[in-house]
Each structure stands twice: as C-alpha cells, then as structure tokens.
Scaffold this motif. Structure first.
Motif, PDB file in Angstrom:
ATOM      1  N   UNK A   1       0.810  -1.226   0.000  1.00  0.00           N
ATOM      2  CA  UNK A   1       0.000   0.000   0.000  1.00  0.00           C
ATOM      3  C   UNK A   1       0.842   1.274   0.000  1.00  0.00           C
ATOM      4  N   UNK A   2       1.976   1.251   0.692  1.00  0.00           N
ATOM      5  CA  UNK A   2       2.803   2.467   0.741  1.00  0.00           C
ATOM      6  C   UNK A   2       3.382   2.809  -0.629  1.00  0.00           C
ATOM      7  N   UNK A   3       3.401   1.820  -1.510  1.00  0.00           N
ATOM      8  CA  UNK A   3       3.972   2.072  -2.841  1.00  0.00           C
ATOM      9  C   UNK A   3       2.915   2.271  -3.917  1.00  0.00           C
ATOM     10  N   UNK A   4       1.665   1.854  -3.623  1.00  0.00           N
ATOM     11  CA  UNK A   4       0.674   1.901  -4.710  1.00  0.00           C
ATOM     12  C   UNK A   4      -0.674   2.486  -4.348  1.00  0.00           C
ATOM     13  N   UNK A   5      -0.769   3.065  -3.182  1.00  0.00           N
ATOM     14  CA  UNK A   5      -2.099   3.549  -2.794  1.00  0.00           C
ATOM     15  C   UNK A   5      -2.014   4.937  -2.181  1.00  0.00           C
ATOM     16  N   UNK A   6      -2.313   5.928  -2.985  1.00  0.00           N
ATOM     17  CA  UNK A   6      -2.346   7.315  -2.499  1.00  0.00           C
ATOM     18  C   UNK A   6      -3.551   8.007  -3.137  1.00  0.00           C
ATOM     19  N   UNK A   7      -4.754   7.641  -2.690  1.00  0.00           N
ATOM     20  CA  UNK A   7      -5.944   8.222  -3.314  1.00  0.00           C
ATOM     21  C   UNK A   7      -6.187   9.656  -2.854  1.00  0.00           C
ATOM     22  N   UNK A   8      -6.671  10.460  -3.760  1.00  0.00           N
ATOM     23  CA  UNK A   8      -7.001  11.853  -3.417  1.00  0.00           C
ATOM     24  C   UNK A   8      -8.515  12.010  -3.508  1.00  0.00           C
ATOM     25  N   UNK A   9      -9.154  11.952  -2.364  1.00  0.00           N
ATOM     26  CA  UNK A   9     -10.614  12.086  -2.325  1.00  0.00           C
ATOM     27  C   UNK A   9     -11.004  13.437  -1.722  1.00  0.00           C
ATOM     28  N   UNK A  10     -10.257  13.802  -0.658  1.00  0.00           N
ATOM     29  CA  UNK A  10     -10.611  14.997   0.113  1.00  0.00           C
ATOM     30  C   UNK A  10      -9.473  16.013   0.063  1.00  0.00           C
ATOM     31  N   UNK A  11      -9.806  17.213   0.494  1.00  0.00           N
ATOM     32  CA  UNK A  11      -8.790  18.270   0.488  1.00  0.00           C
ATOM     33  C   UNK A  11      -7.761  18.067   1.612  1.00  0.00           C
ATOM     34  N   UNK A  12      -8.281  17.681   2.775  1.00  0.00           N
ATOM     35  CA  UNK A  12      -7.387  17.459   3.913  1.00  0.00           C
ATOM     36  C   UNK A  12      -7.773  16.147   4.604  1.00  0.00           C
ATOM     37  N   UNK A  13      -6.882  15.678   5.498  1.00  0.00           N
ATOM     38  CA  UNK A  13      -7.197  14.501   6.307  1.00  0.00           C
ATOM     39  C   UNK A  13      -6.937  13.198   5.576  1.00  0.00           C
ATOM     40  N   UNK A  14      -7.820  12.226   5.826  1.00  0.00           N
ATOM     41  CA  UNK A  14      -7.653  10.885   5.242  1.00  0.00           C
ATOM     42  C   UNK A  14      -7.851  10.961   3.727  1.00  0.00           C
ATOM     43  N   UNK A  15      -7.038  10.220   2.992  1.00  0.00           N
ATOM     44  CA  UNK A  15      -7.157  10.139   1.520  1.00  0.00           C
ATOM     45  C   UNK A  15      -7.271  11.524   0.882  1.00  0.00           C
ATOM     46  N   UNK A  16      -6.323  12.352   1.233  1.00  0.00           N
ATOM     47  CA  UNK A  16      -6.417  13.739   0.790  1.00  0.00           C
ATOM     48  C   UNK A  16      -5.195  14.141  -0.031  1.00  0.00           C
ATOM     49  N   UNK A  17      -5.224  15.384  -0.483  1.00  0.00           N
ATOM     50  CA  UNK A  17      -4.082  15.939  -1.189  1.00  0.00           C
ATOM     51  C   UNK A  17      -2.849  15.848  -0.279  1.00  0.00           C
TER      52      UNK A  17
END
Ligand code: UTP
Length: 410
Positions: A380-396
C-alpha cells in the motif's frame, strides 16, 4: 420529442414539476428541455429506490477468498514480469482511465485530474498518472492505448486540458476519449431537480457503466481492430498506482482468470474500503458499510484476519468476458450528494450540505458477474495514495506525503 409525449413520460414517473418553467423558456430552450427529457432514463430512480444506499447486504453469504500475497508475488516476480511484458509487447493490453466523476469531495470545480498536486513545481494528477503509464510504455517498447472516460460535465475541459499540455508526453493517437452516460439527480423524496429552468439536474451514472459506454461509443471497434484482450481500469485519483504493470498483467494472464483486482492490506479494522471476498462462492466485494462485526473480527488459525484485503479500483479485465456480461444489469446505488438546483422561486441554489441522491452503478459490482478473479496484493505504501478529500484521510496532503516517500519531487 413533442411536448405532449414529454408530458406523458414525466407523468408516468411522477416528475411533472420539471415542466414548471416551460412556458417561460425561449424556443431553443424548450426544444433542449424536451430533448433532454427524451434522453433521460427515469427508470433508474425506481431501481435506485428499491436498492437504497446499502443494496442487498442481507442476502449475501460471505466467505473468505484466497489472495495472491506479496511473498508469492516476490518469489514469482521474474516469471510474472516476463509473461506480462509479452502481453504488453504484443499490444494485447490497454488502460482505461475512469475520469467521469465529479470529485465533489475535493471541492474543485475542475475535473480532478486537473488538480495541481505539486509544491515547488506544477504536477497535475493527470500528469502523474501518465508518467506512471509512460514507464511501462518505455519498458514494453510500444504505445499502450489509453481510453479515457469523461462525462458530459467535464468532457470538453478534460480533452482541451490534455491537448494543451501535449498529453504530457503521451502519443495523441493512443489517447481515446469516450463519454459515460448521465442519470437524473433527485431530492430525498425522489423528485428530480431542475438545475436550470430549462435543464434537468443530472449526474454521471457511476463508474460501473464504463464498458457499456465503450461499446456505445464505438471504442470496442478499436479494441477488436487492435487485438486488445486485457483492459486495466483505474481511478483518476490514486496517484501512486502502477498502470498496466507487467507483473500484475503477467500474474492475471497466467492464472487463466477473467479478471484481477489489486488489493491492499487494510490499515485499520474498519478502514473504509471495499473488501474482497466470496459471495455465494463467487468472487465479490463487500462494501465497508456492509461489514458486520463478525466479518471484521473473523480470523484464521494463525490469527490473521480473514477479510483484510481492500480493493483500490485497479482491475484487469479479460475483454472477451466483459462482452459476455455487458448486457447484464448492475445493481444501482443511491448516493447522497450536493446537487445544485433551482428552488420554487426560480432561484439557483448551490447547497453546502448534501440535499439528495444521485444514482450510480459501480465497477466493483462487475466482479461478481465474472466466473473468477485473482485478488493480487500490492504494497500500500507504494501503490495507494488516493485523493478524495482536500485534507485529512485520503487527501491531497496524505497523497503528497506518500509521493515524496516514493521519491517523487513535488
Ligand atoms: P469516486 O467514487 O471517488 O467519485 O470515483 P467522484 O465522483 O470522483 O468523487 P466524489 O464522490 O464526488 O468526491 C472513483 C473513480 O471513478 C470515477 C472517478 O472519476 C474516479 O476515478 N467515476 C466516478 C467515473 O468515472 N464516473 C462516475 O460516474 C463516478
């Protein structure tokens, strides 16, 4: 469509208020509204309502699925790599970028792919995805088709953006756009909103319709002409994922299965990702909100959690199997959203909070229609960086951190 037919169609679905401002409209606007009514499939509202937001959870019979995990992948790396490169080199693999979503959680009006995640330089999400794919192109020694799904809401701006940036180094002939369909958006009672006095509020119909939209837009002609046998579907917002990566392609192709799904180990018991499992013996994905405590806590003899591999919306499908299932209906999901609308006084409102539903089918529901699927663990550290939100979890912010950890200069 004539006014009378439009009236009858709306009456059948209890949506006559959509004609409320008809008399106020100019002739061209009237025509456009009637055309939109003709094109809109209102039956999704009934199906969506039946399904609700948590469809069919109770009828499921969930059991664990066997996952190809990192130790096995590492041991067979060379074999998979070679098998995958052979598929890529022969031109049998294409990538499908799902970029029709509205990205409302990110809070930008532009398509998500146009978001600049750079800090000391510009680095657009689209650019980063294309960089990832270019690495494979280089290794395979040939261009890989990149099919890009957009929607009516973002098509022109997306096409224009990529053109202006010279496709970030990609060969233009290998980038092919197609549009997904739209579905009406409603308030909580199921009444369709007007977004203008002469325009029904619609929203992209989810990422599950991508293959049907490819068919409807003639993209399968390209697929057949080019001898493409595998389609790697991926989401626009995971900036770290490998696309058409040889090892994944090789593992799936040599396993003889109809599809492969990249999965990650969940980082928390209740992380909000869909989990791979079997449902009534068929490969399936159970959504995080369908997970009971019993499922969340189930362990094997070694104490390993049985349902701990989450999907990341990166699937490799064997195209010929998709053709077999393309006419089968996918369940519809009713999703709460902020929907801009015209109020009873005719004023345009941009709500701050969700005010109704859009209706979507999801790519993850395609898995269950297929005979078999290989869940394939990625780190996951190499292939999972989703951008869903502006801040916090799964963010920019979280994606930037992960990109930097992977040596990408921002
Ligand atoms: P999301 O489920 O994150 O939806 O999409 P979204 O619409 O982009 O974002 P929010 O919920 O409004 O914040 C996952 C992937 O599926 C694509 C998105 O573009 C993203 O790559 N998608 C989603 C489509 O292509 N079409 C859709 O109708 C919905």
């Amino acid at each position: 469509m004539e006014y009378k037919e439009a009236y009858q169609k709306l009456e059948r679905y209890g949506q006559l208020p959509l004609l409320k401002y008809y008399e106020e409209l100019g002739q061209a606007e009237q025509k456009a509204l009637l055309a939109q009514i003709a094109q809109t499939d209102f039956s999704v509202l009934e199906k969506g309502k039946e399904a609700g937001s948590h469809p069919a959870a109770l009828e499921k019979e969930i059991t664990p699925i066997s996952v190809m995990q990192q130790p096995e992948i590492a041991a067979r790396k060379a074999e998979f790599h070679q098998a995958g490169l052979a598929e890529l080199h022969a031109g049998r693999v294409a990538a499908v970028l799902l970029a029709g979503g509205m990205g409302t959680r990110l809070g930008s009006d532009a398509p998500k792919g146009m978001y600049n995640i750079g800090l000391t330089r510009t680095l657009y999400i689209f650019e980063q995805q294309i960089q990832n794919l270019l690495e494979v192109v280089k290794e395979a020694g040939r261009w890989i088709y990149l099919f890009v799904m957009t929607s009516e809401k973002n098509h022109e701006v997306t096409v224009q953006f990529l053109k202006e940036h010279a496709y970030f180094g990609y060969q233009p002939e290998y980038v092919v756009f197609f549009r997904q369909e739209m579905a009406p958006a409603t308030d909580y009672e199921g009444a369709v909103y007007l977004e203008e006095k002469g325009r029904i509020a619609t929203s992209p119909n989810g990422n599950g319709g991508w293959f049907l939209s490819m068919e409807k837009n003639g993209i399968l002609d390209v697929v057949h002409r080019e001898g493409i046998q595998w389609l790697n579907v991926f989401a626009v917002d995971n900036v770290l994922q490998r696309i058409a990566d040889p090892e994944f392609v090789g593992a799936v192709a040599s396993s003889g299965v109809a599809c492969g799904a990249k999965v990650i180990r969940k980082n928390a018991r209740d992380e909000r990702v869909g989990v791979m499992c079997l449902n009534h013996g068929r490969p399936s994905i159970v959504e995080y909100y369908e997970m009971t405590d019993e499922l969340l806590d189930a362990v094997d003899e070694q104490g390993e959690r049985l349902y701990q591999f989450g999907v990341i919306l990166n699937y490799l499908f064997r195209e010929e199997d998709l053709e077999r299932i393309v006419k089968q209906e996918l369940p519809l999901h009713q999703v709460e959203k902020k929907i801009p609308y015209i109020d009873t006084e005719g004023k345009k409102i941009n709500p701050e909070q969700p005010n109704g539903y859009k209706y979507e089918s999801l790519v993850l529901d395609m898995i269950e229609l297929l005979p078999d699927c290989l869940p394939y663990e990625v780190v996951r550290e190499r292939e999972f960086a989703p951008i869903k939100n502006k801040t916090g979890v799964d963010s920019v912010e979280s994606a930037r951190k992960l990109l930097e950890q992977n040596g990408i200069v921002l």
